[in-house]
Design a protein around this motif. Structure first.
Motif, PDB file in Angstrom:
ATOM      1  N   LEU A 426      -1.834 -17.247 -52.559  1.00  0.00           N
ATOM      2  CA  LEU A 426      -2.056 -15.810 -52.477  1.00  0.00           C
ATOM      3  C   LEU A 426      -0.994 -15.028 -53.247  1.00  0.00           C
ATOM      4  N   ALA A 427       0.252 -15.478 -53.131  1.00  0.00           N
ATOM      5  CA  ALA A 427       1.372 -14.753 -53.745  1.00  0.00           C
ATOM      6  C   ALA A 427       1.285 -14.723 -55.267  1.00  0.00           C
ATOM      7  N   LYS A 428       0.512 -15.618 -55.842  1.00  0.00           N
ATOM      8  CA  LYS A 428       0.363 -15.639 -57.294  1.00  0.00           C
ATOM      9  C   LYS A 428      -0.496 -14.481 -57.813  1.00  0.00           C
ATOM     10  N   HIS A 429      -1.251 -13.839 -56.904  1.00  0.00           N
ATOM     11  CA  HIS A 429      -2.098 -12.723 -57.320  1.00  0.00           C
ATOM     12  C   HIS A 429      -1.237 -11.457 -57.435  1.00  0.00           C
ATOM     13  N   PRO A 430      -1.318 -10.743 -58.517  1.00  0.00           N
ATOM     14  CA  PRO A 430      -0.442  -9.569 -58.719  1.00  0.00           C
ATOM     15  C   PRO A 430      -0.658  -8.444 -57.718  1.00  0.00           C
ATOM     16  N   ALA A 431      -1.794  -8.440 -57.012  1.00  0.00           N
ATOM     17  CA  ALA A 431      -2.055  -7.377 -56.041  1.00  0.00           C
ATOM     18  C   ALA A 431      -1.468  -7.664 -54.673  1.00  0.00           C
ATOM     19  N   VAL A 453      -2.538  -9.716 -45.454  1.00  0.00           N
ATOM     20  CA  VAL A 453      -2.037  -9.406 -46.785  1.00  0.00           C
ATOM     21  C   VAL A 453      -1.531  -7.969 -46.851  1.00  0.00           C
ATOM     22  N   VAL A 454      -0.312  -7.818 -47.391  1.00  0.00           N
ATOM     23  CA  VAL A 454       0.219  -6.500 -47.721  1.00  0.00           C
ATOM     24  C   VAL A 454      -0.004  -6.293 -49.217  1.00  0.00           C
ATOM     25  N   PRO A 455      -0.901  -5.384 -49.605  1.00  0.00           N
ATOM     26  CA  PRO A 455      -1.157  -5.206 -51.038  1.00  0.00           C
ATOM     27  C   PRO A 455      -0.035  -4.448 -51.732  1.00  0.00           C
ATOM     28  N   THR A 456       0.125  -4.703 -53.024  1.00  0.00           N
ATOM     29  CA  THR A 456       1.106  -3.949 -53.791  1.00  0.00           C
ATOM     30  C   THR A 456       0.662  -2.491 -53.870  1.00  0.00           C
ATOM     31  N   GLU A 457       1.616  -1.606 -54.038  1.00  0.00           N
ATOM     32  CA  GLU A 457       1.324  -0.174 -54.048  1.00  0.00           C
ATOM     33  C   GLU A 457       0.323   0.172 -55.159  1.00  0.00           C
ATOM     34  N   GLY A 458      -0.740   0.856 -54.775  1.00  0.00           N
ATOM     35  CA  GLY A 458      -1.738   1.271 -55.745  1.00  0.00           C
ATOM     36  C   GLY A 458      -2.770   0.217 -56.101  1.00  0.00           C
TER      37      GLY A 458
END
Length: 515
Positions: A426-431, A453-458
């Motif tokens: 999962l961590a390999k996904h940029p989001a 999952v905590v998504p990246t901002e935006g």
């Protein structure tokens, strides 16, 4: 070998070098040693005898540094208290350890009166804050000013240095007994591992000083000489300011702290060029975060340390050179110079390279045992080997890849799924800014792989997209069958995700079997 050994050496060689910097207050090693000897004298005058436990419940400060030296100097035993515990947990640890003296700062001074009532072994409370001393407590500075320095007790070797309590997320906290030789062995081994700490540099203490990870960093700095720069707690802007202001060369953080620091750096033009080594633990860092670190701190050398309280705390190290190899970044590194590490099966036999088993460790840094828990000590210490409870495999070059806590392994449809492997995918996904994978009840599969999952901002990403991403990286049965998006994940004082808390939302108390 003893905890105070580094203090004697540095005072002998660089007495006028700053020992501590805290909120603009600078004390040299000579001044620090004098204050330590006087505080030790005050503790003895209060009635502290050899082997008595002295606890400290406080945020980071230069006085915490003095406490860590003064207690063994007086011949007593350290008991650093977790500042994030509830009053009930704090009371338990003080009573379990039969602590005789408690040192508190302004943050915890109001709680101290309750603790003194609920903890019959406490004979004295010392106030070490900046505010006026509350009634019924000894004033820290007055004690130092009014007592003569005493000689060091020179505790060493197998003498008990401290009782360090584990998190207690699955029951009552266990007191881990660590020796003087154990703490110094771990510090020297870590320092000897090339490229882990800058000789005569400046270490920043932003992680909690009650935790053994930061105490290990404190010990390493004492071994190599230099300066301790200290902030009360981790706060991104304050940490960034301290790094720049004090030209910090070495800092210990957990990945969640690094993430926040990098986020802060993105909004300010901070100059982090002074940092030589950024040491982290608790979990590997994601590829996305590695890229962001490289942009914010292009000259920094990353070092990962793996271990636990029972190991004083270091077992393996992933050095900066190994971080350059993308295939090794998810590993915990190789055995530190002082540690003997193996991967074994359920019968204690070493398994073939590449086979998952349990990490076991032996060496002079291994704990003396659990305080007042002989049966649990016997279960953890078998034939001289400390059984960590971590599932892992070792490659042909000795790199250890931790896959899961054995008790956190998910059994779905008869297949073993290690959460760390899914989290890595999962961590390999940029989001994905952060994630945790747990097993939750499933009528058909027994347990199903569930991701928070905590998504990246935006970021705008769907569960289906993340599942497809995982299936391209790992076997389909390992991919999350369900995904939940959250704003944050519960984090322990050590920076580890509290999976016990996450599982509690889905499993009735006691229903989940421990594998």
């Amino acid at each position: 070998m003893g905890v105070t050994q580094g203090l004697h050496r540095v005072v002998q060689q660089t007495p006028e070098l700053p020992a501590t910097i805290f909120q603009g207050r600078v004390r040299t090693w000579a001044e620090s040693a004098d204050r330590v000897a006087r505080l030790a004298g005050a503790l003895r005058a209060i009635g502290v005898q050899r082997g008595d436990r002295v606890a400290m419940l406080a945020l980071n400060s230069d006085r915490y540094h003095e406490y860590l030296f003064a207690v063994p100097w007086a011949g007593a035993v350290l008991n650093p208290v977790n500042t994030r515990w509830s009053p009930a947990e704090i009371t338990y640890s003080l009573n379990d350890s039969e602590s005789r003296v408690l040192i508190v700062d302004d943050t915890f001074s109001e709680l101290a009166s309750t603790l003194k009532t609920d903890c019959p072994d406490l004979v004295a409370v010392i106030h070490c804050g900046e505010s006026p001393c509350p009634q019924g407590m000894f004033d820290y500075e007055e004690l130092i000013a009014s007592h003569d320095p005493v000689d060091d007790a020179y505790l060493s070797g197998s003498d008990l240095a401290g009782i360090f309590y584990t998190g207690g997320t699955t029951g009552s906290p266990k007191g881990v007994m660590l020796s003087h030789a154990g703490l110094l062995t771990s510090a020297l081994g870590f320092t000897a591992h090339g490229g882990t700490i800058t000789p005569s540099g400046t270490s920043l203490h932003a992680a909690p000083m009650f935790h053994l990870a930061d105490i290990g960093a404190w010990m390493s700095r004492n071994c190599s000489g230099g300066t301790h720069a200290i902030v009360p707690m981790f706060e991104p802007t304050a940490v960034a300011d301290a790094i720049v202001r004090y030209k910090v060369t070495d800092v210990l953080l957990v990945p969640t702290m690094i993430q926040m620091l990098v986020d802060s750096a993105a909004t300010r033009d901070w100059d982090f060029s002074s940092i030589h080594h950024l040491v982290y633990g608790a979990s590997p860092v994601s590829e996305t975060l590695l890229d962001r670190i490289a942009k914010a701190m292009p000259t920094v050398k990353l070092v990962q340390a793996y271990g636990m309280t029972e190991l004083s705390p270091v077992a393996t190290v992933l050095d900066s050179e190994s971080h350059r190899n993308a295939g090794l970044r998810r590993s915990a590194g190789r055995a530190a110079p002082h540690a003997h590490v193996r991967i074994v099966d359920e019968n204690g036999r070493e398994v073939r390279r590449g086979t998952i088993g349990e990490v076991v460790v032996r060496g002079d840094h291994v704990m003396l045992g659990y305080w007042n828990r002989p049966e649990e000590t016997k279960q953890a210490m078998i034939g001289g080997w400390l059984h960590t409870g971590d599932g892992a495999y070792m490659d042909e070059c000795g790199y250890v890849f931790v896959v899961d806590r054995l008790k956190d392994m998910i059994v779905s449809g008869g297949e073993n799924v290690y959460s760390a492997e899914v989290e890595n995918a999962l961590a390999k996904h940029p989001a994905v800014a952060g994630c945790a994978v747990i097993g939750v009840p499933d009528q058909d599969w027994g347990e199903r792989v569930h991701a928070l999952v905590v998504p990246t901002e935006g970021a705008n990403v769907s569960a289906d997209e993340l599942r497809a991403h995982c299936k391209a990286v790992i076997a389909g049965y390992k991919a999350p069958r369900s995904i939940e998006f959250v704003d944050h994940l519960p984090i322990s004082g050590a920076g580890k995700i509290l999976k016990h808390d996450l599982r509690a939302r889905y499993w009735p108390a006691g229903d989940r079997a421990v594998h």
